[in-house]
Design a protein around this motif. Structure first.
Motif, PDB file in Angstrom:
ATOM      1  N   THR A  90       0.833  -1.205   0.000  1.00  0.00           N
ATOM      2  CA  THR A  90       0.000   0.000   0.000  1.00  0.00           C
ATOM      3  C   THR A  90       0.865   1.252   0.000  1.00  0.00           C
ATOM      4  O   THR A  90       2.083   1.192   0.140  1.00  0.00           O
ATOM      5  CB  THR A  90      -0.921   0.013   1.230  1.00  0.00           C
ATOM      6  OG1 THR A  90      -0.107  -0.023   2.416  1.00  0.00           O
ATOM      7  CG2 THR A  90      -1.850  -1.192   1.238  1.00  0.00           C
ATOM      8  N   ASP A  91       0.191   2.399  -0.152  1.00  0.00           N
ATOM      9  CA  ASP A  91       0.839   3.722  -0.124  1.00  0.00           C
ATOM     10  C   ASP A  91       1.881   3.889  -1.219  1.00  0.00           C
ATOM     11  O   ASP A  91       2.885   4.587  -1.038  1.00  0.00           O
ATOM     12  CB  ASP A  91       1.480   3.989   1.250  1.00  0.00           C
ATOM     13  CG  ASP A  91       0.448   4.062   2.362  1.00  0.00           C
ATOM     14  OD1 ASP A  91      -0.682   4.509   2.075  1.00  0.00           O
ATOM     15  OD2 ASP A  91       0.766   3.670   3.495  1.00  0.00           O
TER      16      ASP A  91
ATOM     17  N   GLN B  63       1.169   9.850  -9.574  1.00  0.00           N
ATOM     18  CA  GLN B  63       0.844  11.242  -9.877  1.00  0.00           C
ATOM     19  C   GLN B  63      -0.637  11.323 -10.227  1.00  0.00           C
ATOM     20  O   GLN B  63      -1.098  10.719 -11.185  1.00  0.00           O
ATOM     21  CB  GLN B  63       1.699  11.751 -11.046  1.00  0.00           C
ATOM     22  CG  GLN B  63       1.484  13.228 -11.339  1.00  0.00           C
ATOM     23  CD  GLN B  63       2.538  13.782 -12.279  1.00  0.00           C
ATOM     24  OE1 GLN B  63       3.721  13.487 -12.144  1.00  0.00           O
ATOM     25  NE2 GLN B  63       2.109  14.577 -13.236  1.00  0.00           N
ATOM     26  N   ILE B  64      -1.387  12.091  -9.426  1.00  0.00           N
ATOM     27  CA  ILE B  64      -2.838  12.162  -9.602  1.00  0.00           C
ATOM     28  C   ILE B  64      -3.266  13.617  -9.779  1.00  0.00           C
ATOM     29  O   ILE B  64      -2.563  14.548  -9.393  1.00  0.00           O
ATOM     30  CB  ILE B  64      -3.576  11.555  -8.391  1.00  0.00           C
ATOM     31  CG1 ILE B  64      -3.193  12.288  -7.106  1.00  0.00           C
ATOM     32  CG2 ILE B  64      -3.275  10.070  -8.284  1.00  0.00           C
ATOM     33  CD1 ILE B  64      -3.968  11.848  -5.891  1.00  0.00           C
TER      34      ILE B  64
ATOM     35  N   THR C  16      -5.908   5.759  -7.438  1.00  0.00           N
ATOM     36  CA  THR C  16      -6.379   7.119  -7.169  1.00  0.00           C
ATOM     37  C   THR C  16      -7.004   7.174  -5.775  1.00  0.00           C
ATOM     38  O   THR C  16      -7.279   6.143  -5.163  1.00  0.00           O
ATOM     39  CB  THR C  16      -7.422   7.542  -8.220  1.00  0.00           C
ATOM     40  OG1 THR C  16      -8.468   6.568  -8.256  1.00  0.00           O
ATOM     41  CG2 THR C  16      -6.792   7.652  -9.608  1.00  0.00           C
ATOM     42  N   ILE C  17      -7.234   8.406  -5.304  1.00  0.00           N
ATOM     43  CA  ILE C  17      -7.851   8.575  -3.985  1.00  0.00           C
ATOM     44  C   ILE C  17      -9.268   8.011  -3.992  1.00  0.00           C
ATOM     45  O   ILE C  17      -9.651   7.216  -3.125  1.00  0.00           O
ATOM     46  CB  ILE C  17      -7.853  10.060  -3.580  1.00  0.00           C
ATOM     47  CG1 ILE C  17      -6.413  10.552  -3.396  1.00  0.00           C
ATOM     48  CG2 ILE C  17      -8.649  10.260  -2.294  1.00  0.00           C
ATOM     49  CD1 ILE C  17      -6.308  12.039  -3.097  1.00  0.00           C
ATOM     50  N   ASN C  18     -10.060   8.448  -4.966  1.00  0.00           N
ATOM     51  CA  ASN C  18     -11.404   7.903  -5.159  1.00  0.00           C
ATOM     52  C   ASN C  18     -11.361   6.941  -6.336  1.00  0.00           C
ATOM     53  O   ASN C  18     -10.876   7.296  -7.413  1.00  0.00           O
ATOM     54  CB  ASN C  18     -12.410   9.021  -5.442  1.00  0.00           C
ATOM     55  CG  ASN C  18     -12.517   9.990  -4.279  1.00  0.00           C
ATOM     56  OD1 ASN C  18     -12.612   9.575  -3.133  1.00  0.00           O
ATOM     57  ND2 ASN C  18     -12.479  11.282  -4.571  1.00  0.00           N
ATOM     58  N   ASN C  19     -11.820   5.728  -6.128  1.00  0.00           N
ATOM     59  CA  ASN C  19     -11.725   4.715  -7.171  1.00  0.00           C
ATOM     60  C   ASN C  19     -12.395   5.170  -8.466  1.00  0.00           C
ATOM     61  O   ASN C  19     -13.569   5.557  -8.479  1.00  0.00           O
ATOM     62  CB  ASN C  19     -12.356   3.406  -6.691  1.00  0.00           C
ATOM     63  CG  ASN C  19     -11.536   2.766  -5.587  1.00  0.00           C
ATOM     64  OD1 ASN C  19     -10.319   2.911  -5.560  1.00  0.00           O
ATOM     65  ND2 ASN C  19     -12.201   2.068  -4.675  1.00  0.00           N
TER      66      ASN C  19
ATOM     67  N   PHE D 218      -0.823  24.072  -5.668  1.00  0.00           N
ATOM     68  CA  PHE D 218       0.023  24.882  -6.535  1.00  0.00           C
ATOM     69  C   PHE D 218       0.012  24.389  -7.981  1.00  0.00           C
ATOM     70  O   PHE D 218       0.369  25.119  -8.890  1.00  0.00           O
ATOM     71  CB  PHE D 218       1.468  24.877  -6.015  1.00  0.00           C
ATOM     72  CG  PHE D 218       1.626  25.621  -4.714  1.00  0.00           C
ATOM     73  CD1 PHE D 218       1.420  26.996  -4.654  1.00  0.00           C
ATOM     74  CD2 PHE D 218       1.968  24.947  -3.564  1.00  0.00           C
ATOM     75  CE1 PHE D 218       1.565  27.675  -3.463  1.00  0.00           C
ATOM     76  CE2 PHE D 218       2.111  25.621  -2.359  1.00  0.00           C
ATOM     77  CZ  PHE D 218       1.907  26.998  -2.310  1.00  0.00           C
ATOM     78  N   ALA D 219      -0.361  23.126  -8.197  1.00  0.00           N
ATOM     79  CA  ALA D 219      -0.443  22.558  -9.541  1.00  0.00           C
ATOM     80  C   ALA D 219      -1.677  21.674  -9.617  1.00  0.00           C
ATOM     81  O   ALA D 219      -2.283  21.325  -8.600  1.00  0.00           O
ATOM     82  CB  ALA D 219       0.821  21.748  -9.851  1.00  0.00           C
ATOM     83  N   ASN D 220      -2.060  21.317 -10.849  1.00  0.00           N
ATOM     84  CA  ASN D 220      -3.256  20.490 -11.002  1.00  0.00           C
ATOM     85  C   ASN D 220      -2.976  19.011 -10.816  1.00  0.00           C
ATOM     86  O   ASN D 220      -3.877  18.181 -10.897  1.00  0.00           O
ATOM     87  CB  ASN D 220      -3.913  20.740 -12.363  1.00  0.00           C
ATOM     88  CG  ASN D 220      -2.981  20.394 -13.509  1.00  0.00           C
ATOM     89  OD1 ASN D 220      -1.815  20.094 -13.300  1.00  0.00           O
ATOM     90  ND2 ASN D 220      -3.500  20.454 -14.721  1.00  0.00           N
ATOM     91  N   THR D 221      -1.689  18.657 -10.581  1.00  0.00           N
ATOM     92  CA  THR D 221      -1.343  17.268 -10.258  1.00  0.00           C
ATOM     93  C   THR D 221      -0.378  17.246  -9.078  1.00  0.00           C
ATOM     94  O   THR D 221       0.398  18.180  -8.881  1.00  0.00           O
ATOM     95  CB  THR D 221      -0.682  16.548 -11.455  1.00  0.00           C
ATOM     96  OG1 THR D 221       0.537  17.219 -11.794  1.00  0.00           O
ATOM     97  CG2 THR D 221      -1.613  16.510 -12.651  1.00  0.00           C
ATOM     98  N   ILE D 222      -0.444  16.194  -8.309  1.00  0.00           N
ATOM     99  CA  ILE D 222       0.498  15.993  -7.206  1.00  0.00           C
ATOM    100  C   ILE D 222       0.928  14.530  -7.187  1.00  0.00           C
ATOM    101  O   ILE D 222       0.238  13.663  -7.734  1.00  0.00           O
ATOM    102  CB  ILE D 222      -0.100  16.360  -5.835  1.00  0.00           C
ATOM    103  CG1 ILE D 222      -1.308  15.452  -5.521  1.00  0.00           C
ATOM    104  CG2 ILE D 222      -0.469  17.818  -5.761  1.00  0.00           C
ATOM    105  CD1 ILE D 222      -1.780  15.557  -4.081  1.00  0.00           C
ATOM    106  N   VAL D 223       2.069  14.275  -6.560  1.00  0.00           N
ATOM    107  CA  VAL D 223       2.509  12.904  -6.326  1.00  0.00           C
ATOM    108  C   VAL D 223       2.095  12.528  -4.906  1.00  0.00           C
ATOM    109  O   VAL D 223       2.473  13.190  -3.943  1.00  0.00           O
ATOM    110  CB  VAL D 223       4.036  12.769  -6.500  1.00  0.00           C
ATOM    111  CG1 VAL D 223       4.486  11.351  -6.159  1.00  0.00           C
ATOM    112  CG2 VAL D 223       4.437  13.117  -7.924  1.00  0.00           C
ATOM    113  N   ALA D 224       1.290  11.465  -4.806  1.00  0.00           N
ATOM    114  CA  ALA D 224       0.728  11.097  -3.502  1.00  0.00           C
ATOM    115  C   ALA D 224       0.829   9.590  -3.272  1.00  0.00           C
ATOM    116  O   ALA D 224       0.918   8.802  -4.228  1.00  0.00           O
ATOM    117  CB  ALA D 224      -0.732  11.535  -3.418  1.00  0.00           C
ATOM    118  N   ASN D 225       0.796   9.198  -2.003  1.00  0.00           N
ATOM    119  CA  ASN D 225       0.827   7.779  -1.626  1.00  0.00           C
ATOM    120  C   ASN D 225      -0.587   7.213  -1.673  1.00  0.00           C
ATOM    121  O   ASN D 225      -1.258   7.080  -0.653  1.00  0.00           O
ATOM    122  CB  ASN D 225       1.408   7.609  -0.217  1.00  0.00           C
ATOM    123  CG  ASN D 225       2.848   8.056  -0.138  1.00  0.00           C
ATOM    124  OD1 ASN D 225       3.129   9.212   0.133  1.00  0.00           O
ATOM    125  ND2 ASN D 225       3.754   7.139  -0.376  1.00  0.00           N
TER     126      ASN D 225
END
Length: 271
Positions: A24-25, A29-30, A87-90, A38-45
């Protein structure tokens, strides 16, 4: 979950193991809602995937005498990989294309429910008479009469389904022989050498150029988006003799001096 076994004074031994691993985690880039960062995409776990399979190992000593011994070891692993979240939301329609492979990039993709490293390509249509691929002709997957990115399919994977290993040690008096085989099954590769070097129009463009022999199979002229054809996703299963070693123990050649001779080869052959 596993079991180790040994029979006949461990002349036959090994193990069988079943495993399930959830990761997991994982970073991905979503996209983000407008004006929330600050941007329309971020790198997240946000990513997760699972691996499950079985491993089998067997060690055999079929011959064990005063002058001759032979040890054999074999292992096999079957692994099933599946991405479970990106993604955060499937989002069942979300596909994460990976650039940097193929003439126009994005030939590999990750998607929920599929193996990582799945190819994202058009389904090639073939000539029924010759069996050769028809240049720039692909399956219209959504039947809208237009061939575009909506017709790309998730096809095969670069990850092997099976892993095999085989090695042996044989000793006869002063002689010894050892070798190691390795094999992968079920893995595929994108042949970018063929896409760049098997196009007829490049053969006599300005001078006689090196070409891949695959140009004889396709006859492609280099028109349109031939880079993303699943024709170039090819079976990469292999059997390889990694190394071989032959030795001879000369023995004592003078007081307190022993001599042993060895000859070895690496990457002997690949099938």
């Amino acid at each position: 979950l596993g079991i180790d076994y040994g029979f006949f004074n461990n002349r036959l031994s090994g193990s069988i193991e079943f495993y399930y691993k959830k990761t997991t985690d994982l970073l991905n880039q979503i996209t983000q809602p407008a004006f929330t960062n600050f941007a329309n995409t971020i790198v997240a776990n946000v990513g997760s995937m699972e691996n499950k399979g079985v491993e089998f190992t067997v060690n055999i000593t079929p011959i064990k005498t005063r002058n001759l011994t032979c040890d054999i070891s074999f292992n096999a692993t079957y692994n099933k990989n599946k991405i479970t979240k990106l993604t955060i939301n499937n989002d069942p329609n979300y596909i994460n294309q990976i650039a940097g492979i193929g003439g126009n990039g994005g030939i590999i993709a990750n998607a929920v429910g599929y193996e990582r490293g799945t190819f994202y390509v058009f389904k090639q249509i073939y000539d029924k008479t010759t069996g050769k691929p028809i240049e720039n002709l692909y399956e219209d997957e959504n039947r809208d009469g237009i061939i575009n990115t909506s017709d790309l399919i998730l096809f095969k994977s670069s990850i092997p389904k099976w892993f095999f290993g085989f090695n042996s040690n044989i000793n006869y008096k002063e002689w010894s022989l050892a070798f190691t085989f390795r094999a992968n099954l079920g893995n595929y590769v994108y042949n970018n050498v063929a896409t760049n070097g098997a196009i007829s129009k490049f053969l006599f463009s300005s001078f006689l150029a090196n070409q891949s022999s695959d140009v004889l199979n396709t006859g492609f002229q280099g028109v349109g988006n031939y880079y993303q054809s699943n024709y170039y996703v090819q079976n990469a299963s292999f059997l390889k003799l990694d190394n071989i070693n032959i030795g001879y123990n000369v023995g004592e050649i003078s007081k307190n001096v022993n001599l042993r001779l060895n000859a070895s080869a690496q990457n002997v052959f690949t099938i």
